[in-house]
Scaffold this motif. Structure first.
Motif, PDB file in Angstrom:
ATOM      1  N   PHE A  85      -7.686  49.561  16.458  1.00 57.59           N
ATOM      2  CA  PHE A  85      -8.344  48.473  17.197  1.00 57.59           C
ATOM      3  C   PHE A  85      -7.569  47.162  17.039  1.00 57.59           C
ATOM      4  O   PHE A  85      -7.434  46.395  17.995  1.00 57.59           O
ATOM      5  N   LEU A  86      -7.093  46.887  15.834  1.00 56.87           N
ATOM      6  CA  LEU A  86      -6.330  45.662  15.608  1.00 56.87           C
ATOM      7  C   LEU A  86      -5.044  45.662  16.431  1.00 56.87           C
ATOM      8  O   LEU A  86      -4.674  44.645  17.038  1.00 56.87           O
ATOM      9  N   ALA A  87      -4.368  46.803  16.475  1.00 59.12           N
ATOM     10  CA  ALA A  87      -3.114  46.895  17.226  1.00 59.12           C
ATOM     11  C   ALA A  87      -3.336  46.621  18.711  1.00 59.12           C
ATOM     12  O   ALA A  87      -2.520  45.958  19.366  1.00 59.12           O
ATOM     13  N   GLU A  88      -4.434  47.128  19.273  1.00 57.62           N
ATOM     14  CA  GLU A  88      -4.752  46.873  20.684  1.00 57.62           C
ATOM     15  C   GLU A  88      -4.862  45.384  20.975  1.00 57.62           C
ATOM     16  O   GLU A  88      -4.543  44.931  22.081  1.00 57.62           O
ATOM     17  N   ALA A  89      -5.336  44.628  19.989  1.00 56.75           N
ATOM     18  CA  ALA A  89      -5.557  43.196  20.174  1.00 56.75           C
ATOM     19  C   ALA A  89      -4.327  42.359  19.833  1.00 56.75           C
ATOM     20  O   ALA A  89      -4.375  41.130  19.929  1.00 56.75           O
ATOM     21  N   GLY A  90      -3.246  43.011  19.442  1.00 58.00           N
ATOM     22  CA  GLY A  90      -2.052  42.262  19.076  1.00 58.00           C
ATOM     23  C   GLY A  90      -2.041  41.808  17.634  1.00 58.00           C
ATOM     24  O   GLY A  90      -1.442  40.781  17.303  1.00 58.00           O
ATOM     25  N   LEU A  91      -2.667  42.595  16.773  1.00 63.09           N
ATOM     26  CA  LEU A  91      -2.725  42.289  15.346  1.00 63.09           C
ATOM     27  C   LEU A  91      -2.204  43.474  14.546  1.00 63.09           C
ATOM     28  O   LEU A  91      -2.494  44.630  14.864  1.00 63.09           O
ATOM     29  N   ILE A  95     -18.000  32.016  22.719  1.00 65.84           N
ATOM     30  CA  ILE A  95     -18.517  30.723  23.184  1.00 65.84           C
ATOM     31  C   ILE A  95     -17.416  29.792  23.677  1.00 65.84           C
ATOM     32  O   ILE A  95     -17.675  28.865  24.427  1.00 65.84           O
ATOM     33  N   ARG A  96     -16.181  30.007  23.237  1.00 68.74           N
ATOM     34  CA  ARG A  96     -15.069  29.185  23.719  1.00 68.74           C
ATOM     35  C   ARG A  96     -13.759  29.934  23.524  1.00 68.74           C
ATOM     36  O   ARG A  96     -13.704  30.921  22.787  1.00 68.74           O
ATOM     37  N   LEU A  97     -12.728  29.461  24.188  1.00 68.65           N
ATOM     38  CA  LEU A  97     -11.414  30.084  24.083  1.00 68.65           C
ATOM     39  C   LEU A  97     -10.525  29.200  23.226  1.00 68.65           C
ATOM     40  O   LEU A  97     -10.158  28.097  23.628  1.00 68.65           O
ATOM     41  N   TRP A  98     -10.242  29.649  22.012  1.00 70.54           N
ATOM     42  CA  TRP A  98      -9.312  28.934  21.149  1.00 70.54           C
ATOM     43  C   TRP A  98      -7.897  29.408  21.440  1.00 70.54           C
ATOM     44  O   TRP A  98      -7.662  30.596  21.693  1.00 70.54           O
ATOM     45  N   GLN A  99      -6.946  28.509  21.376  1.00 71.94           N
ATOM     46  CA  GLN A  99      -5.555  28.837  21.661  1.00 71.94           C
ATOM     47  C   GLN A  99      -4.677  28.440  20.482  1.00 71.94           C
ATOM     48  O   GLN A  99      -4.174  27.324  20.411  1.00 71.94           O
ATOM     49  N   GLY A 100      -4.537  29.360  19.543  1.00 70.68           N
ATOM     50  CA  GLY A 100      -3.646  29.134  18.416  1.00 70.68           C
ATOM     51  C   GLY A 100      -4.010  27.956  17.536  1.00 70.68           C
ATOM     52  O   GLY A 100      -3.137  27.322  16.935  1.00 70.68           O
ATOM     53  N   GLU A 101      -5.299  27.658  17.415  1.00 76.00           N
ATOM     54  CA  GLU A 101      -5.727  26.461  16.691  1.00 76.00           C
ATOM     55  C   GLU A 101      -5.892  26.664  15.186  1.00 76.00           C
ATOM     56  O   GLU A 101      -5.987  25.695  14.431  1.00 76.00           O
ATOM     57  N   TYR A 102      -5.931  27.918  14.746  1.00 75.61           N
ATOM     58  CA  TYR A 102      -6.226  28.195  13.348  1.00 75.61           C
ATOM     59  C   TYR A 102      -5.108  29.013  12.706  1.00 75.61           C
ATOM     60  O   TYR A 102      -4.502  29.879  13.357  1.00 75.61           O
ATOM     61  N   ASP A 103      -4.864  28.740  11.433  1.00 71.71           N
ATOM     62  CA  ASP A 103      -3.913  29.599  10.705  1.00 71.71           C
ATOM     63  C   ASP A 103      -4.632  30.589   9.792  1.00 71.71           C
ATOM     64  O   ASP A 103      -3.979  31.403   9.139  1.00 71.71           O
ATOM     65  N   ARG A 161      -7.386  36.971  17.885  1.00 74.47           N
ATOM     66  CA  ARG A 161      -5.932  36.850  18.108  1.00 74.47           C
ATOM     67  C   ARG A 161      -5.608  35.556  18.844  1.00 74.47           C
ATOM     68  O   ARG A 161      -4.624  34.872  18.516  1.00 74.47           O
ATOM     69  N   SER A 162      -6.408  35.210  19.829  1.00 72.68           N
ATOM     70  CA  SER A 162      -6.175  33.980  20.582  1.00 72.68           C
ATOM     71  C   SER A 162      -6.323  32.745  19.696  1.00 72.68           C
ATOM     72  O   SER A 162      -5.610  31.752  19.870  1.00 72.68           O
ATOM     73  N   ALA A 163      -7.242  32.803  18.743  1.00 70.44           N
ATOM     74  CA  ALA A 163      -7.491  31.657  17.873  1.00 70.44           C
ATOM     75  C   ALA A 163      -6.377  31.432  16.860  1.00 70.44           C
ATOM     76  O   ALA A 163      -6.207  30.319  16.364  1.00 70.44           O
ATOM     77  N   LEU A 164      -5.613  32.481  16.559  1.00 69.29           N
ATOM     78  CA  LEU A 164      -4.588  32.390  15.523  1.00 69.29           C
ATOM     79  C   LEU A 164      -3.282  31.839  16.060  1.00 69.29           C
ATOM     80  O   LEU A 164      -2.787  32.268  17.109  1.00 69.29           O
ATOM     81  N   GLY A 165      -2.704  30.920  15.318  1.00 73.83           N
ATOM     82  CA  GLY A 165      -1.371  30.457  15.628  1.00 73.83           C
ATOM     83  C   GLY A 165      -0.329  31.404  15.055  1.00 73.83           C
ATOM     84  O   GLY A 165      -0.643  32.370  14.349  1.00 73.83           O
ATOM     85  N   ASP A 166       0.923  31.149  15.360  1.00 73.51           N
ATOM     86  CA  ASP A 166       2.015  31.967  14.817  1.00 73.51           C
ATOM     87  C   ASP A 166       1.984  31.919  13.291  1.00 73.51           C
ATOM     88  O   ASP A 166       1.848  30.850  12.689  1.00 73.51           O
ATOM     89  N   GLY A 167       2.098  33.093  12.690  1.00 76.78           N
ATOM     90  CA  GLY A 167       2.059  33.166  11.237  1.00 76.78           C
ATOM     91  C   GLY A 167       0.670  33.131  10.647  1.00 76.78           C
ATOM     92  O   GLY A 167       0.514  33.108   9.417  1.00 76.78           O
ATOM     93  N   GLY A 168      -0.361  33.114  11.502  1.00 76.70           N
ATOM     94  CA  GLY A 168      -1.727  33.080  11.017  1.00 76.70           C
ATOM     95  C   GLY A 168      -2.170  34.412  10.442  1.00 76.70           C
ATOM     96  O   GLY A 168      -1.492  35.434  10.590  1.00 76.70           O
ATOM     97  N   ALA A 172      -4.586  40.949   8.361  1.00 76.12           N
ATOM     98  CA  ALA A 172      -3.846  41.265   9.590  1.00 76.12           C
ATOM     99  C   ALA A 172      -3.150  40.009  10.107  1.00 76.12           C
ATOM    100  O   ALA A 172      -3.646  38.888   9.927  1.00 76.12           O
ATOM    101  N   THR A 173      -1.995  40.214  10.749  1.00 74.13           N
ATOM    102  CA  THR A 173      -1.212  39.109  11.287  1.00 74.13           C
ATOM    103  C   THR A 173      -0.858  39.393  12.745  1.00 74.13           C
ATOM    104  O   THR A 173      -0.811  40.556  13.172  1.00 74.13           O
ATOM    105  N   PRO A 174      -0.605  38.358  13.546  1.00 75.45           N
ATOM    106  CA  PRO A 174      -0.275  38.560  14.955  1.00 75.45           C
ATOM    107  C   PRO A 174       1.049  39.299  15.145  1.00 75.45           C
ATOM    108  O   PRO A 174       2.003  39.100  14.385  1.00 75.45           O
ATOM    109  N   THR A 175       1.088  40.130  16.167  1.00 78.10           N
ATOM    110  CA  THR A 175       2.340  40.827  16.514  1.00 78.10           C
ATOM    111  C   THR A 175       2.962  40.260  17.777  1.00 78.10           C
ATOM    112  O   THR A 175       4.104  40.583  18.096  1.00 78.10           O
ATOM    113  N   ARG A 176       2.222  39.474  18.532  1.00 80.75           N
ATOM    114  CA  ARG A 176       2.777  38.900  19.771  1.00 80.75           C
ATOM    115  C   ARG A 176       2.096  37.579  20.089  1.00 80.75           C
ATOM    116  O   ARG A 176       1.101  37.248  19.493  1.00 80.75           O
TER     117      ARG A 176
END
Length: 246
Positions: free
Chosen positions: A211-217, A90-98, A124-131, A242-246
């Motif tokens: 699947f997580l790795a494909e998404a950068g997690l 429904i929307r594109l979040w950009q690193g707004e959540y930890d 992945r898009s919704a997660l900030g660094d270290g999320g 899971a945590t972000p890889t990129r």
């Protein structure tokens, strides 16, 4: 990603009686308390975020669910929490959540590969660094669906005091990693039972990791039950952090 059973207002009101607060809720509540901004995907009746809010959580709490009837319960429970109708598209979040969570085995209703990839990219898009992204699926090696039979009936009392009988019945053999079943609700005061048909996907730990790795997690850890025991073949759950890889 709608659980069609609980898209009905009558059944949505029964959800918390059918699924009482348990160790899984305690597990996630501890995570929510330690995070500044939380997105609960498939939040259902909102009891987890509502509890965090009532405990004085000082940050951002967002609940997302595609079933309007469930959000009716959530909004009544905690009007101050941000409740959103829809799914991760429904929307594109950009690193707004930890912290992003999916509780109640909601992850298993993502059936198609592309549907799953799209959802994980959005997480992945919704997660900030270290999320962190935390969710659980039932362990296919434990074959939990074998106990989903009509002779395993549960009786619960709804908010109106009526007793409701609930049972499941698997439809045929599993198709690959998918299991289809019916869920039936019946009460003496109803003109007819409510019945719905649903399919869940049972991914192995290896498939989840892929699947997580494909998404950068990246899988940081996996538990086999809610006391954080190691994942084994007989564990009932695959609880993934899971945590972000990129």
């Amino acid at each position: 990603m709608v659980d069609h059973s609980f898209a009905d207002l009558t059944l949505a009101a029964l959800y918390d009686s059918i699924n009482p607060w348990g160790p899984d809720d305690d597990f996630y509540l501890n995570l929510v308390r330690s995070a500044d901004a939380v997105l609960d995907v498939g939040c259902g009746t909102g009891r987890l975020l509502a509890r965090a809010a009532s405990d004085g959580h000082p940050g951002r709490l967002t609940g997302l669910d595609p079933a309007a009837a469930m959000l009716v319960q959530a909004r009544r429970r905690a009007p101050a929490v941000e409740w959103l109708l829809g799914d991760l598209g429904i929307r594109l979040w950009q690193g707004e959540y930890d912290l992003v969570i999916m509780t109640g085995h909601a992850f298993q209703v993502l059936l198609g590969d592309e549907e799953l990839r799209t959802a994980l990219r959005a997480v992945r898009s919704a997660l900030g660094d270290g999320g962190r992204f935390v969710f659980e699926t039932r362990n296919p090696a434990a074959r939990p669906w074998e106990s989903w039979t009509p002779d395993h009936v549960r009786e619960v009392t709804g908010p109106d005091g009526r007793v409701v009988r609930v049972w499941h019945e698997v439809q045929g053999e599993p198709s690959g990693d998918r299991v289809t079943f019916t869920e039936t609700f019946d009460s003496p005061g109803w003109p007819r039972p409510h019945a719905g048909r649903a399919t869940l996907r049972f991914l192995t730990p290896g498939s989840l990791t892929g699947f997580l790795a494909e998404a950068g997690l990246r899988v940081d850890r996996q538990y086999g039950n809610w006391n954080r025991a190691p994942l084994t073949r007989t564990s009932p759950e695959i609880i993934t952090v899971a945590t972000p890889t990129r």
